[in-house]
Design a protein around this motif. Structure first.
Motif, PDB file in Angstrom:
ATOM      1  N   LEU A 121      11.602  22.124  -5.215  1.00 56.37           N
ATOM      2  CA  LEU A 121      10.405  22.263  -6.117  1.00 56.37           C
ATOM      3  C   LEU A 121       9.869  20.934  -5.077  1.00 56.37           C
ATOM      4  N   TYR A 122      10.808  19.898  -4.469  1.00 53.15           N
ATOM      5  CA  TYR A 122      10.437  18.881  -3.865  1.00 53.15           C
ATOM      6  C   TYR A 122      11.071  19.215  -2.275  1.00 53.15           C
ATOM      7  N   GLU A 123      12.083  19.576  -2.105  1.00 50.38           N
ATOM      8  CA  GLU A 123      12.508  18.586  -0.741  1.00 50.38           C
ATOM      9  C   GLU A 123      11.957  20.349   0.346  1.00 50.38           C
ATOM     10  N   PRO A 124      11.590  20.165   1.506  1.00 51.01           N
ATOM     11  CA  PRO A 124      11.602  20.900   2.118  1.00 51.01           C
ATOM     12  C   PRO A 124      11.866  22.143   2.918  1.00 51.01           C
ATOM     13  N   GLN A 125      11.418  23.704   3.278  1.00 46.95           N
ATOM     14  CA  GLN A 125      12.137  24.406   3.498  1.00 46.95           C
ATOM     15  C   GLN A 125      12.473  24.913   4.520  1.00 46.95           C
ATOM     16  N   MET A 126      11.420  24.208   5.654  1.00 47.59           N
ATOM     17  CA  MET A 126      11.768  24.673   6.774  1.00 47.59           C
ATOM     18  C   MET A 126      10.952  23.425   7.603  1.00 47.59           C
ATOM     19  N   VAL A 127      10.107  23.059   7.555  1.00 53.03           N
ATOM     20  CA  VAL A 127      10.318  21.557   8.298  1.00 53.03           C
ATOM     21  C   VAL A 127       9.838  20.342   7.208  1.00 53.03           C
ATOM     22  N   SER A 128      10.665  19.578   8.393  1.00 47.72           N
ATOM     23  CA  SER A 128      10.270  17.730   7.395  1.00 47.72           C
ATOM     24  C   SER A 128       9.261  16.999   8.309  1.00 47.72           C
ATOM     25  N   VAL A 129       8.383  16.052   7.272  1.00 50.99           N
ATOM     26  CA  VAL A 129       7.312  15.860   8.481  1.00 50.99           C
ATOM     27  C   VAL A 129       7.891  14.491   7.638  1.00 50.99           C
ATOM     28  N   PRO A 183       0.801  -1.187  -0.095  1.00 53.40           N
ATOM     29  CA  PRO A 183      -0.058   0.002  -0.459  1.00 53.40           C
ATOM     30  C   PRO A 183       0.682   1.389  -0.414  1.00 53.40           C
ATOM     31  N   PHE A 184       1.854   1.507  -0.862  1.00 51.58           N
ATOM     32  CA  PHE A 184       2.506   2.350  -1.117  1.00 51.58           C
ATOM     33  C   PHE A 184       1.738   3.443  -1.203  1.00 51.58           C
ATOM     34  N   THR A 185       2.002   5.052  -0.857  1.00 46.60           N
ATOM     35  CA  THR A 185       1.541   5.998  -1.191  1.00 46.60           C
ATOM     36  C   THR A 185       2.256   6.827  -0.827  1.00 46.60           C
ATOM     37  N   ILE A 186       3.239   7.237  -0.455  1.00 45.86           N
ATOM     38  CA  ILE A 186       4.510   8.239  -0.197  1.00 45.86           C
ATOM     39  C   ILE A 186       6.148   7.700  -1.581  1.00 45.86           C
ATOM     40  N   PHE A 187       6.040   8.799  -1.489  1.00 43.65           N
ATOM     41  CA  PHE A 187       7.627   8.397  -2.918  1.00 43.65           C
ATOM     42  C   PHE A 187       8.235   9.101  -2.379  1.00 43.65           C
ATOM     43  N   ARG A 188       9.351   8.938  -3.185  1.00 47.26           N
ATOM     44  CA  ARG A 188      10.222  10.284  -3.579  1.00 47.26           C
ATOM     45  C   ARG A 188      10.425   9.942  -4.811  1.00 47.26           C
ATOM     46  N   VAL A 189      10.088  11.716  -5.317  1.00 46.56           N
ATOM     47  CA  VAL A 189      10.175  11.816  -6.994  1.00 46.56           C
ATOM     48  C   VAL A 189      11.475  11.720  -7.777  1.00 46.56           C
ATOM     49  N   ALA A 190      11.285  10.770  -9.094  1.00 45.15           N
ATOM     50  CA  ALA A 190      11.824  10.723  -9.349  1.00 45.15           C
ATOM     51  C   ALA A 190      13.547  11.242  -9.753  1.00 45.15           C
ATOM     52  N   GLY A 191      14.498  10.237 -10.386  1.00 46.69           N
ATOM     53  CA  GLY A 191      15.387  10.704 -10.594  1.00 46.69           C
ATOM     54  C   GLY A 191      15.410  12.514 -11.033  1.00 46.69           C
ATOM     55  N   PRO A 192      15.402  12.275 -12.457  1.00 47.73           N
ATOM     56  CA  PRO A 192      15.824  13.805 -13.865  1.00 47.73           C
ATOM     57  C   PRO A 192      14.529  14.905 -13.330  1.00 47.73           C
ATOM     58  N   MET A 193      12.986  14.211 -12.535  1.00 49.99           N
ATOM     59  CA  MET A 193      12.184  15.684 -12.303  1.00 49.99           C
ATOM     60  C   MET A 193      13.224  15.724 -11.164  1.00 49.99           C
ATOM     61  N   ARG A 194      13.359  15.077 -10.292  1.00 47.56           N
ATOM     62  CA  ARG A 194      13.872  16.118  -8.930  1.00 47.56           C
ATOM     63  C   ARG A 194      15.258  16.599  -8.895  1.00 47.56           C
ATOM     64  N   GLY A 195      16.102  15.992  -9.993  1.00 49.66           N
ATOM     65  CA  GLY A 195      16.978  16.482 -10.324  1.00 49.66           C
ATOM     66  C   GLY A 195      17.340  18.187 -10.723  1.00 49.66           C
ATOM     67  N   ARG A 196      16.290  18.448 -11.923  1.00 49.35           N
ATOM     68  CA  ARG A 196      15.543  19.521 -11.777  1.00 49.35           C
ATOM     69  C   ARG A 196      15.276  20.683 -11.667  1.00 49.35           C
TER      70      ARG A 196
END
Length: 513
Positions: A113-121, A96-109
């Motif tokens: 936009l995908y990493e938290p700037q103030m608070v981690s959850v 039941p995976f629902t929380i993923f890391r963003v795929a490599g090419p999209m994340r690298g660019r």
């Protein structure tokens, strides 16, 4: 008679002496031959014995190696079997995976936009150095939430702890990557992060004085971080802690009375009429996605139960989709905006779009209407909506990703972006930056179930008519500004006058007075 008294051999006996000497040599040669043969036999025996011993030793060594290999294989199999048996769920049962890391090419660019700037959850960004300042603030929020239950200060923290330990196994299975935290630390993370989310929205509702909420820039950053795909908690964790904090108000009250006020601000939905999606809510980003896009229009079937009806609708939808030609299922790349304009296509900003992705094309008039992108300027949220769509099942229609691909195709260069800006599709900001954003945002076209098949087909059909292209060239070359329009009008008038003059000159020859 003594030895010295032996008679001397006669002259006639020399031959016999020679014969005797020859016999002695023969005997010596025969003895040497026998010795050589014996030595050969002995050496052969020794060699055979050595070979047999070597073979026996090699066999013993091989047996030891085989036994060791078998023992190692059995040990490896036993270790792997324990690992397999420790896996949650059952064989052939989807995780039941629902929380993923963003795929490599999209994340690298677009990492920002995908990493938290103030608070981690959640676990993916837990412990990052740039987010440590907010960890202390989480404890303050936990204290404030506990005080809501019991103003005296002895709030039942144990109730939250028991809930966190109970939810830990199911919550761990929602993350697509293994989490190395032991159960106790994982449960503590759920408690601290889940209570922070609940208290953050409750403070906003109460309009309580708080440095984090009062600072507009800080609140916006925290708000954005709570809707990143990599920065999520399973929604049932937030729901459970909200239930404890409010004395059992439940999910519907949490969704429609609290979260709807915040999650519908940038969506077509109205907070007063927003309703939760059917079935399970995965996380906050899923809930936002539900309100960001209107529900897909599908024909309902009156027969059967709800689950059976949904399966029948899905099967009918995909049968219809697979029956379409390949260019409609995987639309061709849309030409740039300037090229489409040269072919007669007109761009307009849509007046009352149902959502940001509400793009339509009029096949008769050649008008493509696109909602103004300025209506939704939160690029981090848009990027994570695309990432969320990519994490869903491969059969799901990906409307936000389709929109990103369309915009990236249309705004292919500066002239294209300027054309969309003049049409009102891109409003405000740097048009070059906007064009680059869509280019970097969109996933590969072949990885997207594109929802604009009819739009692409209509554009292709319209651009294939030669008259539309000639009319566009005429309008562009002769009626693009007042001066060229006046020149064209004067030329047409002069042509008409010339024709009239020619007619009146020729008529007397055929009708003399």
């Amino acid at each position: 008679m003594g030895p010295t008294d032996w008679p001397e051999p006669a002259a006639g006996d020399e031959s016999s002496a020679v014969v005797s000497d020859t016999d002695e040599h023969s005997e010596e040669s025969s003895a040497d031959a026998n010795a050589d043969e014996t030595a050969t036999r002995v050496q052969r025996w020794l060699d055979e014995g050595a070979d047999a011993e070597a073979e026996e030793m090699a066999a013993r060594v091989q047996r030891r190696i085989d036994e060791s290999a078998d023992a190692e294989a059995e040990e490896m199999a036993a270790s792997m079997q324990r690992r397999v048996e420790a896996l949650p769920g059952k064989a052939h049962e989807s995780e039941p995976f629902t929380i993923f890391r963003v795929a490599g090419p999209m994340r690298g660019r677009n990492r920002h936009l995908y990493e938290p700037q103030m608070v981690s959850v959640g676990p993916f960004h837990r412990g990052a150095a740039r987010l440590r300042a907010m960890e202390e603030h989480k404890w303050r929020y936990l204290r404030d939430l506990l005080a809501r239950n019991n103003p005296g200060g002895d709030a039942p923290l144990a109730a939250y702890a028991r809930a966190a330990r109970e939810l830990e196994p199911a919550a761990r299975r929602r993350y697509a990557e293994p989490v190395a935290l032991p159960p106790r630390e994982f449960a503590e993370m759920l408690l601290l992060d889940g209570c922070f989310i609940v208290e953050f929205f409750l403070k906003g509702e109460d309009r309580a004085a708080d440095a984090l909420v009062d600072a507009a820039w800080a609140m916006q950053n925290v708000y954005n971080d709570l809707f990143l795909l990599e920065n999520q908690l399973p929604f049932f964790v937030v729901e459970r802690f909200y239930d404890i904090a409010t004395g059992g108000l439940g999910r519907d009250y949490l969704v429609t009375s609290l979260l709807a006020k915040y999650l519908t601000m940038d969506t077509p939905q109205d907070a007063a009429t927003a309703r939760p999606p059917d079935g399970e809510i995965l996380h906050l980003l899923h809930l936002y996605y539900h309100w960001f896009l209107p529900p897909e229009e599908r024909t309902s079937d009156s027969g059967g139960g709800a689950a059976g009806k949904e399966e029948e609708e899905d099967e009918a939808f995909w049968d219809e989709w697979l029956a379409k030609p390949i260019h409609e299922r995987v639309p061709w790349q849309m030409p740039p905006a300037t090229e489409l304009q040269d072919a007669g296509v007109t761009f307009r900003a849509k007046a009352s779009p149902r959502s940001l992705v509400d793009v339509t094309f009029d096949r008769r008039g050649g008008v493509m209407e696109i909602p103004t992108a300025e209506n939704y300027a939160n690029r981090a949220m848009l990027a994570n909506l695309v990432a969320y769509e990519q994490s869903r099942g491969r059969r799901e229609m990906q409307r936000v990703a389709s929109y990103a691909l369309l915009m990236a195709s249309l705004a292919d260069g500066r002239r294209d972006a300027e054309a969309l800006h003049r049409a009102g599709v891109l409003a405000g900001g740097d048009v070059d930056e906007a064009a680059a954003f869509y280019t970097h945002l969109c996933p590969p076209p072949e990885a997207v179930n594109n929802c604009y098949g009819e739009v692409y087909g209509g554009v292709r059909e319209y651009c294939g008519r030669s008259w539309n292209r000639h009319r566009a060239v005429l309008a562009h070359d002769y009626f693009s500004n007042p001066w060229t329009s006046m020149s064209a009008a004067a030329a047409v008038l002069l042509l008409l006058l010339t024709v009239v003059q020619t007619v009146y000159t020729v008529l007397p020859y055929y009708h003399p007075t």
